[in-house]
Design a protein around this motif. Sequence first.
Motif, PDB file in Angstrom:
ATOM      1  N   ASP A 108      32.878  21.730   0.368  1.00 12.24           N
ATOM      2  CA  ASP A 108      32.247  22.393  -0.745  1.00 12.24           C
ATOM      3  C   ASP A 108      31.908  21.623  -1.972  1.00 12.24           C
ATOM      4  O   ASP A 108      31.015  21.958  -2.751  1.00 12.24           O
ATOM      5  N   ARG A 109      32.580  20.416  -1.987  1.00 15.62           N
ATOM      6  CA  ARG A 109      32.463  19.727  -3.081  1.00 15.62           C
ATOM      7  C   ARG A 109      31.772  18.274  -2.959  1.00 15.62           C
ATOM      8  O   ARG A 109      31.894  17.229  -3.597  1.00 15.62           O
ATOM      9  N   GLU A 129      29.757  20.245   8.247  1.00 14.39           N
ATOM     10  CA  GLU A 129      30.566  21.632   8.046  1.00 14.39           C
ATOM     11  C   GLU A 129      31.106  22.098   9.324  1.00 14.39           C
ATOM     12  O   GLU A 129      31.897  22.893   9.420  1.00 14.39           O
ATOM     13  N   ARG A 313      25.174  23.632  -7.183  1.00  9.78           N
ATOM     14  CA  ARG A 313      24.201  24.097  -6.265  1.00  9.78           C
ATOM     15  C   ARG A 313      23.212  24.869  -6.968  1.00  9.78           C
ATOM     16  O   ARG A 313      22.144  25.383  -6.274  1.00  9.78           O
TER      17      ARG A 313
END
Length: 396
Positions: A108-109, A129, A313
């Motif tokens: 996520d980062r 992912e 994002r």
Amino acid sequence: MNRKPKRNAALTRRDYVRYGGAVVGGGLLAGCTGGSGASTASTETDASAEETAQPTADDQSYTVSMEPVGTVTFESVPKRWIAYDGGYADMGVALGKGDGITGIGGADRYYTYVYDELPGVSVDRERIEANPEVRTKEQFYELDNDVHLYDPNMLVHWFDWGQSDVEEIADNVAPFLGNLIFRRSDGWHDYRYYTLYEAFEKVAEVFGEQERYEAFERLHDDFIAEIQRQLPPVDERPNVFLTYEGTTEPETFSPYRLNDKGTSKKQWRDLGVSDALAGTDIQNLSTTNRGELDYENLLEVGPDVILVRGHERKSASEFRETVLAYMQDHPVGGELTAVKNARVYRGGYLNQGPIHNLFLTERAAKQLYPDVFGAVTSDSELFDRQRVADIVNGAI
């Protein structure tokens, strides 16, 4: 978690890579102990431990030394690898090793969209992912990498590993090599820190890509020098409040201090801004400090610019249409000078590598000095994308 390796334990990764002489006292992280059997590394390193031995004609092995692990000996260049955070992952990509990444500690980062602007540069986001939070021993066994770009003390202090767990994976799978460098506010990190390019150089040594590293270093140094040449006088530069708040309707703000020399704040230091919290007793956000400020607190601080992390994002326009718009409509927040002047921006990544840093420095220059470098919503470019892509792709 006592799962056996996929292969005979006698045929360990020690046949491929092994720890060198810096491991002392029989423990990988020998030095001092913490709670629940945890350990942090010794702060003392032999003077020669920071030197990298190159292979001879008859011996292809080589060593790389980095705190807290010490010296690691490689029998050949690692092909499969993993990083805990986006900063170290970006280092691997910058060195042309993106095809070998098998996952990451925190997907996520890890912001890979910047590679879209670099011709011929990409990573397999599906693979990342598929393994987005690699933090357990079972996962390390399953992925079977050749090197783990993790600070093992981070696993101990954040994810309840013990020293024996770290040693088990190092013995049976592959070594750890990394140092948590994005901030310098964790009490357990009582050993040497590295700058972004010092850590990048170590990763280059791991992969035998010193020439690519040197090309990046030259590009970076020239870019920063040109940016700094154009900066306004010190007394004309804004003071900055850097914070984390991930919602689009912020009410409280977690503070960061710019005087922390972590790599996550490198662009702000290079751009010569002052910390709006200077002279206060407000502490930096860390694992032990979770204090927050409200709008009344910010009115007392009175920053010229507010930088809000947690919105990476979003585009610059999307951020302005959500977070900034909410703050402008807020009965107290709307009174802030930075809000009145629409000088509230995205705050940049927590974990940045050398490619990230070029993009983030360009963005920050526009945020802070739009009269010099152009508006943050503009398409003006301050560094050569093609040159970056050429280095990554081997046209050094």
